[in-house]
Design a protein around this motif. Structure first.
Motif, PDB file in Angstrom:
ATOM      1  N   SER A 110       0.801  -1.161   0.081  1.00  0.00           N
ATOM      2  CA  SER A 110       0.022   0.121  -0.016  1.00  0.00           C
ATOM      3  C   SER A 110       0.854   1.250   0.130  1.00  0.00           C
ATOM      4  O   SER A 110       0.486   2.427  -0.456  1.00  0.00           O
ATOM      5  N   GLN A 151      -7.216   0.620  -0.607  1.00  0.00           N
ATOM      6  CA  GLN A 151      -7.626  -0.384   0.232  1.00  0.00           C
ATOM      7  C   GLN A 151      -8.660   0.010   1.188  1.00  0.00           C
ATOM      8  O   GLN A 151      -9.604  -0.619   1.538  1.00  0.00           O
ATOM      9  N   ASP A 168      -5.971  -2.135  -5.014  1.00  0.00           N
ATOM     10  CA  ASP A 168      -5.323  -2.355  -3.708  1.00  0.00           C
ATOM     11  C   ASP A 168      -6.452  -3.372  -2.924  1.00  0.00           C
ATOM     12  O   ASP A 168      -7.427  -2.736  -2.346  1.00  0.00           O
ATOM     13  N   GLU A 169      -6.468  -4.511  -2.928  1.00  0.00           N
ATOM     14  CA  GLU A 169      -7.087  -5.578  -2.338  1.00  0.00           C
ATOM     15  C   GLU A 169      -8.750  -5.142  -2.637  1.00  0.00           C
ATOM     16  O   GLU A 169      -9.484  -4.951  -1.796  1.00  0.00           O
ATOM     17  N   GLY A 208      -2.993  -2.703   6.678  1.00  0.00           N
ATOM     18  CA  GLY A 208      -4.213  -3.093   6.519  1.00  0.00           C
ATOM     19  C   GLY A 208      -4.336  -4.648   7.402  1.00  0.00           C
ATOM     20  O   GLY A 208      -5.200  -4.701   8.285  1.00  0.00           O
TER      21      GLY A 208
HETATM   22 MG    MG Z   1      -2.057  -2.823   2.297  1.00  0.00          MG
END
Ligand code: MG
Ligand code: ATP
Length: 508
Positions: free
Chosen positions: A53, A95, A175-176, A407
């Motif tokens: 990230s 994220q 991001d995810e 995260g």
């Molecule tokens: Mg991350």
């Protein structure tokens, strides 16, 4: 080490080299490289805290690198602001996407680059029409005039995607992106990725789920502890190799389920019903048992668990703890009854940003650590250290603000916090979502250990290997009801999938 360009097909749209970024006490990135190519998806893989990230934030002008070079189409450039990155054609779905609850869907999509009319005023009509078109192009049936706060997580995600598309981006970073989506939405997202590829966009895709990485990525890059470890083509690598690169060791035993004596019943639920979410739910949970709840997203599993935690109330039915009828009107009453619930949406319902990690862990257990009215700091710290170590937390120090953790590491703290209350019954909703493959084993190990000590565990999970690997018994829910229950050698992937989908022939 630098990304190897010799294996590259074509010229990268975006090329990072020698990027270093430090924060007080941690070097998040140490001389990393990354290349993205037009019409291709590059998966960025690494453990929680590896720096994924952080590189996204550098690419989107949120952070400035301490060292290193960013090139767009071969030309060196800098992104001093988020706007500069957007103008260079780089856009991201974060994220934790920054959206504004009080603004409308259209305003969220066009914030910072709204179409303007004469006199420089925002042309609301055009903005809304344009928003409608973008939402339709991704199959999102949302009203551009609706306020964001009225939407669920999945819809908010679609707004974030529409925003990314509203900037005519060359590079799209995700991001995810699938962490908060349902099955159906995940498939829609994969289709969207295909569309973006066909338009020649370069995509950076961050995920902990190997099945989706193998499904949609063309290339991979691995970071470990802020360092570049390698890059290549997906067609030339397998999962075992990628895991080894990212963890730096072999991950063999992913499901370290220990033998535990299944003891007396602790929780008995009978006839639990809700007007819209679930119907006639009944089961018994024993000391030392890990009871898996499997089902498709939307089967009502989380809703049942929320009722057991006093978040919502059932319209009918009874819940007994140690034979005593409990009416759970609030989460406080559930906690007093010894029941805790670690929600799926841990970001929102879990971490208290601005507070240090150790206090986040000890917050709900304060009456355990406080004596004669004041907090025993040393004790608090020791407890936090014990729980976070066992969950493989990667943090510079426990004094650190939880908001500065990656995260996945924030999620570990939230799990630690609920375990530290020493509940008798713990309900874990998708316990390893967003947690890297190496740390998953730590979470499972800890769960297993606590069960062996007599804790009763309910684990809601949509991951079949996790459900089968960890549970003593599995209940499958479908459309708000219990569809089947499996134990022993009836616990097979086929039986679970059939029962969850309502296909005839499931051996019950
Ligand atoms: Mg991350
Ligand atoms: N603003 C900040 N201040 C201090 N440390 C930070 C900050 N942002 C990130 N870090 C640290 O940098 C490291 C990398 O974090 P990053 O969020 O990039 O990890 P990640 O690879 O995205 O992990 P995850 O898979 O858990 O999302 C972590 O140790 C994190 O705690």
């Amino acid at each position: 080490m630098q990304a190897d360009t010799s294996a590259a097909g074509g010229t990268p749209v975006l090329r990072l080299s020698g990027i270093t970024k430090s924060f007080p006490g941690v070097r998040a990135l140490n001389g990393v490289g990354l290349e993205l190519f037009p019409g291709q998806v590059t998966a960025l893989i690494g453990e929680n805290g590896a720096g994924k990230s952080t590189i996204v934030k550098i690419l989107t002008g949120i952070y400035q690198p301490d060292e290193g070079v960013i090139q767009v189409n071969g030309r060196e450039t800098r992104f001093p602001t988020a706007q500069a990155a957007g103008e260079a054609g780089v856009t991201a779905i974060h994220q934790e996407t920054v959206l504004f609850d009080e603004l409308t869907v259209a305003e969220n999509i066009f914030i910072g680059h709204a179409p303007r009319g004469r006199f420089g005023l925002i042309d609301t009509r055009r903005m809304e029409n344009e928003a409608r078109r973008l939402l339709a192009s991704i199959g999102a049936d949302l009203d551009p005039r609706q306020r964001l706060r009225e939407l669920g997580i999945a819809s908010k995600h679609l707004v974030a995607i529409a925003r990314a598309l509203s900037i005519d981006a060359q590079v799209v970073i995700m991001d995810e992106p699938t962490a908060a989506l349902s099955h159906k939405e995940i498939h829609e997202l994969y289709e969207l990725v295909e569309k973006l590829k066909a338009q020649g966009k370069a995509i950076l895709f961050i995920s902990h789920k190997f099945d989706e990485i193998f499904r949609i990525a063309d290339r991979w890059t691995v970071f470990r502890d802020g360092q570049y470890v390698g890059a290549g083509l997906m067609s030339e690598v397998d999962e075992a190799r990628l895991v080894q690169l990212m963890v730096g060791r072999e991950v063999d035993q992913i499901y370290p389920k220990r033998h535990a004596e299944i003891g007396a019943p602790v929780l008995t639920v009978a006839g639990y019903s809700h007007p819209t979410e679930f119907d006639d739910i009944g089961f018994t949970l024993h000391r030392g048992e890990i009871l898996g709840f499997y089902g498709l997203v939307g089967a009502g599993r989380s809703e049942v668990m929320q009722a057991l935690f006093g978040i919502t109330r059932p319209s009918k039915g009874a819940c007994r703890v140690d034979g005593q009828v409990m009416v759970l009107r609030s989460t406080a009453e559930a906690v007093n009854a010894g029941i805790v619930y670690v929600p799926e949406d841990r970001g929102r319902q879990g971490a208290v940003k601005g507070l240090p990690i150790f206090q986040n862990v000890t917050l709900p257990s304060l009456n355990r650590t406080s004596r004669s009215g004041f907090l025993r700091l040393a004790e608090e710290f020791a407890m936090a250290r014990d729980y976070t170590q066992r969950l493989d937390l990667r943090a510079a120090s426990l004094d650190q603000d939880i908001g500065l953790l990656s995260g996945g590491n924030q999620q570990k703290v939230v799990i630690a916090k609920w375990l530290a209350t020493k509940p008798r019954i713990i309900i874990l909703d998708e316990p390893t979502k967003g947690i890297d493959i190496g740390s998953k084993a730590a979470v499972h190990d800890f769960m297993s250990e606590l069960a062996a000590e007599g804790l009763a565990v309910i684990m809601v999970s949509s991951e079949i290997p996790e459900v089968l690997g960890m549970s003593d018994r599995v209940i499958v829910m479908r459309e708000g009801r219990i569809a089947a229950e499996f134990t022993g050698d009836q616990m097979t992937p086929e039986n679970l999938v059939r029962a969850a989908a309502g296909i005839e022939g499931a051996a019950a």
